[in-house]
Design a protein around this motif. Structure first.
Motif, PDB file in Angstrom:
ATOM      1  N   ALA A   1       0.841  -1.199   0.000  1.00  0.00           N
ATOM      2  CA  ALA A   1       0.000   0.000   0.000  1.00  0.00           C
ATOM      3  C   ALA A   1       0.875   1.247   0.000  1.00  0.00           C
ATOM      4  CB  ALA A   1      -0.904  -0.012   1.212  1.00  0.00           C
ATOM      5  N   ASN A   2       0.345   2.296  -0.577  1.00  0.00           N
ATOM      6  CA  ASN A   2       1.066   3.559  -0.711  1.00  0.00           C
ATOM      7  C   ASN A   2       0.410   4.573   0.237  1.00  0.00           C
ATOM      8  OD1 ASN A   2       2.314   5.856  -1.578  1.00  0.00           O
ATOM      9  ND2 ASN A   2       1.753   5.634  -3.748  1.00  0.00           N
ATOM     10  N   PRO A   3       0.938   4.697   1.479  1.00  0.00           N
ATOM     11  CA  PRO A   3       0.257   5.519   2.490  1.00  0.00           C
ATOM     12  C   PRO A   3       0.092   6.971   2.063  1.00  0.00           C
ATOM     13  CG  PRO A   3       2.276   4.508   3.377  1.00  0.00           C
ATOM     14  CD  PRO A   3       2.195   4.141   1.943  1.00  0.00           C
ATOM     15  N   ALA A   4       1.005   7.473   1.251  1.00  0.00           N
ATOM     16  CA  ALA A   4       0.925   8.870   0.807  1.00  0.00           C
ATOM     17  C   ALA A   4      -0.399   9.143   0.111  1.00  0.00           C
ATOM     18  CB  ALA A   4       2.089   9.174  -0.138  1.00  0.00           C
ATOM     19  N   VAL A   5      -0.961   8.126  -0.506  1.00  0.00           N
ATOM     20  CA  VAL A   5      -2.198   8.288  -1.262  1.00  0.00           C
ATOM     21  C   VAL A   5      -3.416   7.939  -0.407  1.00  0.00           C
ATOM     22  CG1 VAL A   5      -3.481   7.261  -3.188  1.00  0.00           C
ATOM     23  CG2 VAL A   5      -1.075   7.816  -3.475  1.00  0.00           C
ATOM     24  N   ILE A   6      -3.236   6.995   0.498  1.00  0.00           N
ATOM     25  CA  ILE A   6      -4.379   6.359   1.164  1.00  0.00           C
ATOM     26  C   ILE A   6      -4.774   6.983   2.504  1.00  0.00           C
ATOM     27  CG2 ILE A   6      -4.853   4.185   2.420  1.00  0.00           C
ATOM     28  CD1 ILE A   6      -3.678   2.740   0.008  1.00  0.00           C
ATOM     29  N   LYS A   7      -3.787   7.500   3.217  1.00  0.00           N
ATOM     30  CA  LYS A   7      -4.006   7.945   4.613  1.00  0.00           C
ATOM     31  C   LYS A   7      -5.186   8.923   4.736  1.00  0.00           C
ATOM     32  CE  LYS A   7      -0.880   9.128   8.427  1.00  0.00           C
ATOM     33  NZ  LYS A   7      -1.715   9.148   9.467  1.00  0.00           N
ATOM     34  N   GLY A   8      -6.108   8.564   5.620  1.00  0.00           N
ATOM     35  CA  GLY A   8      -7.244   9.445   5.925  1.00  0.00           C
ATOM     36  C   GLY A   8      -8.337   9.446   4.865  1.00  0.00           C
ATOM     37  N   LYS A   9      -8.222   8.556   3.854  1.00  0.00           N
ATOM     38  CA  LYS A   9      -9.181   8.601   2.733  1.00  0.00           C
ATOM     39  C   LYS A   9     -10.234   7.497   2.854  1.00  0.00           C
ATOM     40  CE  LYS A   9      -7.045  11.869   0.387  1.00  0.00           C
ATOM     41  NZ  LYS A   9      -5.740  11.581  -0.145  1.00  0.00           N
ATOM     42  N   ARG A  10     -11.387   7.787   2.219  1.00  0.00           N
ATOM     43  CA  ARG A  10     -12.395   6.738   2.004  1.00  0.00           C
ATOM     44  C   ARG A  10     -12.066   6.131   0.648  1.00  0.00           C
ATOM     45  NH1 ARG A  10     -17.602  10.257   2.092  1.00  0.00           N
ATOM     46  NH2 ARG A  10     -16.119  11.519   0.937  1.00  0.00           N
ATOM     47  N   VAL A  11     -11.656   4.849   0.686  1.00  0.00           N
ATOM     48  CA  VAL A  11     -11.073   4.229  -0.507  1.00  0.00           C
ATOM     49  C   VAL A  11     -12.039   3.227  -1.141  1.00  0.00           C
ATOM     50  CG1 VAL A  11      -9.153   2.769  -1.343  1.00  0.00           C
ATOM     51  CG2 VAL A  11      -8.746   4.448   0.476  1.00  0.00           C
ATOM     52  N   VAL A  12     -12.234   3.355  -2.458  1.00  0.00           N
ATOM     53  CA  VAL A  12     -12.903   2.277  -3.208  1.00  0.00           C
ATOM     54  C   VAL A  12     -11.802   1.450  -3.848  1.00  0.00           C
ATOM     55  CG1 VAL A  12     -14.397   1.673  -5.150  1.00  0.00           C
ATOM     56  CG2 VAL A  12     -14.965   3.634  -3.716  1.00  0.00           C
ATOM     57  N   LEU A  13     -11.717   0.189  -3.454  1.00  0.00           N
ATOM     58  CA  LEU A  13     -10.712  -0.720  -4.022  1.00  0.00           C
ATOM     59  C   LEU A  13     -11.373  -1.512  -5.137  1.00  0.00           C
ATOM     60  CD1 LEU A  13      -8.903  -2.588  -1.092  1.00  0.00           C
ATOM     61  CD2 LEU A  13      -7.830  -1.307  -2.941  1.00  0.00           C
ATOM     62  N   VAL A  14     -10.743  -1.593  -6.304  1.00  0.00           N
ATOM     63  CA  VAL A  14     -11.356  -2.324  -7.416  1.00  0.00           C
ATOM     64  C   VAL A  14     -10.452  -3.473  -7.852  1.00  0.00           C
ATOM     65  CG1 VAL A  14     -12.286  -2.157  -9.767  1.00  0.00           C
ATOM     66  CG2 VAL A  14     -12.518  -0.204  -8.201  1.00  0.00           C
ATOM     67  N   ASP A  15     -11.029  -4.678  -7.904  1.00  0.00           N
ATOM     68  CA  ASP A  15     -10.326  -5.817  -8.496  1.00  0.00           C
ATOM     69  C   ASP A  15     -11.281  -6.525  -9.438  1.00  0.00           C
ATOM     70  OD1 ASP A  15      -8.285  -7.514  -9.135  1.00  0.00           O
ATOM     71  OD2 ASP A  15      -8.118  -8.463  -7.169  1.00  0.00           O
ATOM     72  N   ASP A  16     -10.726  -7.442 -10.243  1.00  0.00           N
ATOM     73  CA  ASP A  16     -11.577  -8.085 -11.251  1.00  0.00           C
ATOM     74  C   ASP A  16     -12.367  -9.263 -10.692  1.00  0.00           C
ATOM     75  OD1 ASP A  16      -8.828  -9.438 -11.316  1.00  0.00           O
ATOM     76  OD2 ASP A  16     -10.147 -10.865 -12.310  1.00  0.00           O
ATOM     77  N   SER A  17     -11.843  -9.925  -9.674  1.00  0.00           N
ATOM     78  CA  SER A  17     -12.552 -11.113  -9.181  1.00  0.00           C
ATOM     79  C   SER A  17     -12.092 -11.486  -7.777  1.00  0.00           C
ATOM     80  CB  SER A  17     -12.322 -12.308 -10.125  1.00  0.00           C
ATOM     81  OG  SER A  17     -10.945 -12.567 -10.251  1.00  0.00           O
ATOM     82  N   ILE A  18     -12.964 -12.222  -7.101  1.00  0.00           N
ATOM     83  CA  ILE A  18     -12.579 -12.857  -5.838  1.00  0.00           C
ATOM     84  C   ILE A  18     -12.736 -14.357  -6.057  1.00  0.00           C
ATOM     85  CG2 ILE A  18     -13.215 -13.258  -3.423  1.00  0.00           C
ATOM     86  CD1 ILE A  18     -14.026 -10.384  -3.172  1.00  0.00           C
ATOM     87  N   VAL A  19     -11.671 -15.098  -5.832  1.00  0.00           N
ATOM     88  CA  VAL A  19     -11.735 -16.544  -6.024  1.00  0.00           C
ATOM     89  C   VAL A  19     -11.743 -17.197  -4.635  1.00  0.00           C
ATOM     90  CG1 VAL A  19     -10.690 -18.532  -7.157  1.00  0.00           C
ATOM     91  CG2 VAL A  19     -10.594 -16.287  -8.252  1.00  0.00           C
ATOM     92  N   ARG A  20     -10.588 -17.327  -4.028  1.00  0.00           N
ATOM     93  CA  ARG A  20     -10.549 -17.853  -2.650  1.00  0.00           C
ATOM     94  C   ARG A  20     -10.685 -16.732  -1.619  1.00  0.00           C
ATOM     95  NH1 ARG A  20      -6.391 -20.576  -5.293  1.00  0.00           N
ATOM     96  NH2 ARG A  20      -6.511 -22.842  -5.289  1.00  0.00           N
ATOM     97  N   GLY A  21     -10.458 -15.505  -2.058  1.00  0.00           N
ATOM     98  CA  GLY A  21     -10.544 -14.369  -1.153  1.00  0.00           C
ATOM     99  C   GLY A  21      -9.208 -13.974  -0.555  1.00  0.00           C
ATOM    100  N   THR A  22      -8.160 -14.705  -0.911  1.00  0.00           N
ATOM    101  CA  THR A  22      -6.836 -14.457  -0.328  1.00  0.00           C
ATOM    102  C   THR A  22      -6.354 -13.037  -0.648  1.00  0.00           C
ATOM    103  OG1 THR A  22      -6.431 -16.734  -0.990  1.00  0.00           O
ATOM    104  CG2 THR A  22      -4.573 -15.528  -0.077  1.00  0.00           C
ATOM    105  N   THR A  23      -6.443 -12.668  -1.910  1.00  0.00           N
ATOM    106  CA  THR A  23      -5.913 -11.365  -2.336  1.00  0.00           C
ATOM    107  C   THR A  23      -6.683 -10.231  -1.662  1.00  0.00           C
ATOM    108  OG1 THR A  23      -5.419 -12.369  -4.464  1.00  0.00           O
ATOM    109  CG2 THR A  23      -5.315  -9.969  -4.368  1.00  0.00           C
ATOM    110  N   SER A  24      -8.014 -10.276  -1.761  1.00  0.00           N
ATOM    111  CA  SER A  24      -8.824  -9.176  -1.224  1.00  0.00           C
ATOM    112  C   SER A  24      -8.590  -9.002   0.272  1.00  0.00           C
ATOM    113  CB  SER A  24     -10.310  -9.439  -1.453  1.00  0.00           C
ATOM    114  OG  SER A  24     -10.536  -9.745  -2.783  1.00  0.00           O
ATOM    115  N   LYS A  25      -8.543 -10.098   0.994  1.00  0.00           N
ATOM    116  CA  LYS A  25      -8.363 -10.033   2.458  1.00  0.00           C
ATOM    117  C   LYS A  25      -7.051  -9.318   2.794  1.00  0.00           C
ATOM    118  CE  LYS A  25      -8.452 -13.252   6.394  1.00  0.00           C
ATOM    119  NZ  LYS A  25      -9.592 -12.780   7.177  1.00  0.00           N
TER     120      LYS A  25
END
Ligand code: AMP
Length: 490
Positions: free
Chosen positions: A350-374
C-alpha cells in the motif's frame, strides 16, 4: 448432475490455462514463435515448448519456466530450424508432480508421419475416452487430456491429417483452441462453441495463429480475423487459408472470463478490445454499486482498467494506492496455501501517501478464494484508510471452470461458501459489491444483458450454466487414470 467439487485430475491436473502460437512460411519461424509465446506468457508460466518443421524433420525443445528463460540463446533457436513452428505455454499445475512429458506441443509419429499439437482448453470427456483407449491397448505417455486427441488421430481411418483430426475432434467434448503441425501444413481449430480464443494473423507472406492479438503485435504481424467457433483453418505456407466447418454448429459461447481477467488488456478478442471492456465493466460497477468515497484504487494489475472506468463513471480521482512488485509471478502460480499467502504479501504494497485518511474504493476483477482481497483490504487499512469499500468487476465466482481456466474446486470458492455479507466480513471491508451478470454483459456490448434463452457467452463460473456437458464429472466409478510414474523433472 455436476458435482463441482470434482476436479478430474486434481493431483496432477490434466488441464490448465495455456497459450498457443504457430507460424508458417517464415525463415526464422522458431524465433518468431518464441516471441509470440513470450507475449502470451500471462496465459501460462510453468513451461513452454516449440516444435519446428524443416520439410524433413520435426525439431522439439521444451523446458520448465518462462519463455525468456528457456528460448534465450541462438543455440536453442538454431536447434529449431524450418519455416514452420508451433508453440505452447502452460500454466502451473497445482504443485504436485511436474512432468516433462506434459509440456506441449505434444509430438507423435502416426500413419501420415509426424504430428505436433498444441492445445488451449480442457476436454470434458477425456477421462472416459482415455479409459476406453487404454482398454483397447493405447499406451499413454502423459497425463494431459490433449494426448487423447493424439490417440484418436492415430486410430482414425482418415486419409490425411485433416480427416484424422476432424475424426478425433468429433469424438471429444470440451473447450479447445488448437494449433497442429502435420504433413507440412499448419492447422488451427476452435471448438464448436468457440470457448477459448484463436486469431489469424499475417506477417508478409507468412501466416500466424495465436491465442491473442498481443502475440501478433510483438512480431509486427497484422491481425486478419478471429478463427470462428467450429472453424478449422488449413495453412500450407503458399495458398490462402482454407477454411472448413466440419462440426454441427451449436451457437457461440466465448468465455466471458477472458474479458474479465484472462486475456491481456492490449488484445482484441472476438473483435473487441479487452481494455475497453474492462473499463466498461468498471463503469457498470460504479453505476450499479457506487458509494461516497474520496479515491478509487485498483488492485494492480488486474483491477487497473476497471478502476479507471469506475473512477470515470463515479467522478472520483483514480490513484495508485497499491504498488505491485513486478518481479513476483501471479499469485496463483505459487502452489500451496502457505506460499500463496506469502505471494500476496510479496506482490503488493500500500502507498500511504495516497491512502491515509481517505475513504477508498478498491477495485479488483474477481474474488476466487478471497486471499488477495483479504490481504489488500488489511494493507489499505494499515496504511491509514478511513473506509475501505471493495468493488469487483465481475459477478461472484460461484462455480469451477471445466473449460480451461484454473479455478479451484467449488468448495474452495469463497462465493460458493459464503453470502456476500459473509464474504465482506471475511475480507474485512466496510462494503463489498460485485457487478451483476447483466451489467457484465452490458459491458461487453450486449445492451440488453444476458439472453437467458441463449446466453451469448460461457459464464459458467458466475452462473453455473455449463454450456458443454462435463461428461467425466457425471460418470461415476471411473478408475483414476493418472500415471503412477513419479518423475524427477530437471
Ligand atoms: P483470490 O485471491 O483467490 O481471491 O484470487 C483473486 C485474485 O486472483 C484476483 O486479484 C484476480 O485478478 C486473480 N485471479 C482470478 N482468477 C485467476 C486465475 N484463474 N488465475 C490466476 N489469477 C486469477
Amino acid at each position: 448432475m455436476i458435482s463441482d467439487s470434482f476436479h478430474p485430475f486434481d493431483d496432477d491436473k490434466l488441464h490448465e490455462e495455456c497459450g498457443v502460437f504457430g507460424i508458417i512460411g517464415a525463415s526464422d519461424a522458431a524465433a518468431h514463435c518464441a516471441l509470440g509465446l513470450h507475449a502470451l506468457q500471462h496465459r501460462g508460466q510453468e513451461a513452454a515448448g516449440i516444435v519446428s518443421y524443416d520439410d524433413i524433420h520435426y525439431h522439439q525443445f521444451s523446458a520448465f519456466g518462462k519463455v525468456g528463460d528457456s528460448f534465450n540463446s541462438e543455440e536453442v533457436i538454431k536447434g529449431l530450424p524450418g519455416k514452420t513452428a508451433i508453440g505452447h505455454n502452460r500454466y502451473s499445475t497445482s504443485g504436485k508432480a511436474r512432468r516433462a512429458a506434459n509440456i506441449q506441443p505434444l509430438f507423435a509419429e502416426v500413419s501420415f508421419g509426424g504430428l505436433a499439437l498444441a492445445h488451449n482448453g480442457n476436454l470434458t470427456n477425456a477421462r472416459l475416452l482415455k479409459k476406453q483407449l487404454v482398454e483397447e491397448g493405447s499406451i499413454f505417455r502423459t497425463t494431459m487430456d490433449t494426448e487423447v486427441i493424439i490417440h484418436l488421430i492415430a486410430l482414425s481411418k482418415g486419409v490425411d491429417a485433416v480427416e484424422c483430426l476432424v475424426d478425433a475432434l468429433k469424438q471429444v467434448q470440451g473447450a479447445y483452441s488448437m494449433v497442429v503441425l502435420a504433413e507440412g501444413r499448419m492447422i488451427g481449430v476452435r471448438d464448436p462453441l468457440g470457448v477459448r480464443p484463436l486469431v489469424l494473423g499475417r506477417l508478409g507472406s507468412s501466416y500466424v495463429l495465436a491465442s491473442e492479438t498481443c502475440a501478433l503485435d510483438i512480431i509486427g504481424a497484422r491481425f486478419e480475423r478471429d478463427i470462428q467457433p467450429g472453424e478449422l483453418v488449413i495453412l500450407d505456407g503458399e495458398n490462402p487459408p482454407q477454411s472448413l466447418f466440419p462440426f454441427v454448429r451449436t451457437g457461440q459461447r466465448f468465455c466471458v472470463f477472458e474479458y474479465v481477467y484472462f486475456s491481456r488488456p492490449d488484445s482484441q478478442v472476438e473483435g473487441r478490445a479487452v481494455y475497453e471492456i474492462r473499463k466498461a465493466l468498471g463503469r457498470e460497477l460504479a453505476k450499479e454499486n457506487g458509494i461516497a468515497a474520496d479515491i478509487v484504487v485498483p488492485v494492480p494489475d488486474s483491477g487497473v482498467p476497471s478502476a479507471i472506468g469506475y473512477a470515470e463513471a463515479a467522478g472520483l480521482p483514480f490513484e495508485l494506492g497499491i504498488i505491485r512488485n513486478h518481479y513476483v509471478g501471479r499469485t496463483f502460480i505459487e502452489p500451496g496455501d502457505q506460499v500463496r499467502h506469502l505471494g500476496v504479501k510479496l506482490k503488493h504494497n500500500a502507498n500511504p501517501a495516497v491512502i491515509k485518511g481517505k475513504r477508498v474504493v478498491l477495485v479488483d476483477d474477481s474474488i476466487v478464494r478471497g486471499t488477495t482481497s483479504k490481504k489488500i483490504v488489511q494493507m489499505v487499512r494499515d496504511a491509514g484508510a478511513m473506509e475501505v469499500h471493495m468493488r469487483i468487476s465481475s459477478p461472484p465466482t460461484t462455480h469451477s471452470c471445466f473449460y480451461g481456466v484454473d479455478t479451484p474446486s467449488q468448495d474452495q470458492l469463497l462465493a460458493h461458501q459464503m453470502s456476500i455479507e459473509e464474504m465482506r466480513q471475511f475480507i474485512g471491508a466496510d462494503s463489498l459489491l460485485f457487478v451483476s451478470v447483466d451489467g457484465m454483459y452490458r459491458a461487453t456490448g450486449e445492451a440488453s444483458g444476458r439472453n437467458a434463452g441463449a446466453p451469448q457467452y460461457c459464464d459458467a463460473c458466475f452462473t453455473g450454466d455449463y454450456a458443454i456437458p462435463v461428461v467425466d464429472n457425471e460418470t461415476d466409478g471411473l478408475p483414476l487414470l493418472d500415471s503412477v510414474l513419479v518423475e524427477t523433472a530437471s
